[in-house]
Design a protein around this motif. Structure first.
Motif, short mmCIF file in Angstrom:
data_model
loop_
_atom_site.label_atom_id
_atom_site.label_comp_id
_atom_site.label_asym_id
_atom_site.label_seq_id
_atom_site.Cartn_x
_atom_site.Cartn_y
_atom_site.Cartn_z
N ASN A 174 71.15 67.34 93.12
CA ASN A 174 71.29 68.12 91.90
C ASN A 174 72.73 68.56 91.74
N ASN B 30 57.67 56.49 94.46
CA ASN B 30 58.80 57.23 93.88
C ASN B 30 58.71 57.23 92.36
N TYR C 12 58.26 57.96 88.37
CA TYR C 12 58.78 58.85 87.32
C TYR C 12 57.57 59.33 86.54
N ARG D 34 59.91 62.19 90.33
CA ARG D 34 60.80 62.81 89.34
C ARG D 34 59.96 63.21 88.14
N GLN E 86 59.58 64.76 84.46
CA GLN E 86 60.23 65.07 83.18
C GLN E 86 59.35 66.03 82.40
N ARG F 84 65.48 70.75 89.57
CA ARG F 84 65.20 69.36 89.87
C ARG F 84 64.34 68.67 88.80
N TYR G 52 63.49 67.11 85.12
CA TYR G 52 64.24 66.49 84.03
C TYR G 52 63.70 67.07 82.72
N HIS H 160 70.38 65.97 84.33
CA HIS H 160 68.92 66.11 84.31
C HIS H 160 68.39 66.31 82.88
N GLN I 263 66.99 56.49 85.48
CA GLN I 263 65.67 56.83 86.01
C GLN I 263 64.66 55.68 85.90
#
Length: 374
Positions: free
Chosen positions: A3, A195, A197, A246, A248, A293, A295, A318, A364
């Protein structure tokens, strides 16, 4: 992913608050390390460059099922028509290079059992088909047959591993159960292995659980529900346990940036101040880090006020562009500039807008990045 949240120095004087208006507020809240905010008259970058991570689609059979089950509006907005041709026309007008499509609220949760599973597979397969017919224009986030966790894990694995969709979309809550609840743990474990998104989109609150106000859900309630989900994900440690995912948050995170201090009040207490530096912090004391952290997309939030708030809690890397089309069709500016979010230029210069609207999204979504470059 590291970050890069800058140190924030806020000097909100009475003159800035009372005499400077929005520009004064934005400048007062602007992180000093980023320099001077861009002025509203500064133009956005030219060309078709934007990558839209908050864009919806309604495949024909899905839209027909929504209407058949009485979903004539979504969040108070009339259920729109959609086609790839309409989407490309919209993108071409507003300088959007590609969209990562997703199914909005209510997902497929208005169905149950095999019907929900089949509808999720239909939507995801339809989206994957667009990768062939329009390879440089579309990405997609998989819809899952939630709240069926076992079926959702199976669909996520198929959509990510076989169809190669770019991520998944989850609603803020299912049947009143918010993300962060322990029953979602098996799904999060599967997403962590990839991992993934994950686009977190608000869901409509049942009528018997919200104030009887004459306002459509998308106006305010959607933002509040995103805030509830994000808060639950943090205080239960979900975002802490799965750092590889990740997340959002739609619409600039709802009220999360504005409430960031209040949400993290435990860390300001005696317990937070005395917690040993060499020991991992429990989730309730680590919310500021977790907030940084996430998005945050710009959908319906392209303004100095919203973006200054986001920049107060995370770095510019981010922030990702989102249009919320076709649900935003009535609110998009019809100007000669063909800029879908001119308010972003009140706080970002052209290079910063290119970062937010192009580089950050592609960073991303590697599959879509490769497709766009091909």
């Amino acid at each position: 992913m590291t970050n890069s949240r800058p140190a924030l120095r806020i000097d909100l004087t009475r003159r800035a608050a009372l005499g400077g208006g929005l520009a004064g507020l934005a400048a007062a809240a602007w992180p000093a390390s980023l320099g001077t905010p861009a002025r509203a008259e500064q133009p956005a970058p030219a060309g078709t460059y934007r990558i839209d991570l908050h864009a919806h689609f309604l495949p024909p059979d899905y839209r027909a099922a929504l209407l058949e089950h009485g979903h004539l509006t979504i969040g108070g907005y009339p259920t729109p028509d959609w086609s790839p041709e309409q989407a490309i026309g919209f993108m071409d007008y507003y300088g959007i290079q590609a969209q990562a499509l997703s199914v909005s609220d209510p997902g497929v949760s208005f169905l149950s059992g095999r019907d929900a599973i089949d509808m999720a597979r239909y939507c995801n397969t339809y989206a994957a088909g667009l990768f062939t017919t329009h390879p440089t224009r579309f990405g997609a986030f998989a819809v899952l047959p939630m709240p069926d966790i076992a079926a959702s894990i199976a669909e996520a694995i198929y959509a990510l591993d076989e169809l190669r969709l770019d991520g998944v979309i989850l609603l803020s809550a299912y049947n009143g159960v918010y993300l962060g609840d322990p029953r979602f743990e098996p799904l999060m474990a599967a997403l962590r292995q990839r991992n993934a998104y994950v686009f977190v989109h608000p869901a409509a609150i049942p009528d018997n659980a919200k104030p009887a106000l004459p306002l459509p859900d998308f106006l305010e309630e959607f933002t509040f529900d995103t805030t509830r989900a994000a808060t639950m994900m943090m205080v239960t440690g979900m975002t802490q346990r799965y750092p590889g995912i990740r997340f959002q948050l739609a619409h600039a995170g709802g009220a999360v940036p504005f409430l960031s201090h209040r949400i993290s009040v435990a860390s300001q207490s005696v317990l937070g101040r005395l917690w040993p530096e060499d020991l991992p912090k429990p989730s309730i004391l680590d919310t500021q880090n977790q907030i940084s952290r996430f998005y945050y997309d710009t959908a319906l939030s392209g303004s100095a006020a919203a973006m200054a708030s986001v920049l107060a809690v995370t770095g510019r890397d981010h922030i990702v562009f989102g249009s919320d089309w076709p649900f935003s069709a009535l609110t998009l500016p019809q100007t000669g500039s063909h800029d879908p979010a001119p308010g972003l230029s009140a706080i970002f210069d052209a290079d910063q807008r290119m970062e937010i609207e192009h580089h950050n999204p592609l960073r991303q979504l590697p599959r879509l990045a490769d497709a766009v470059k091909s």
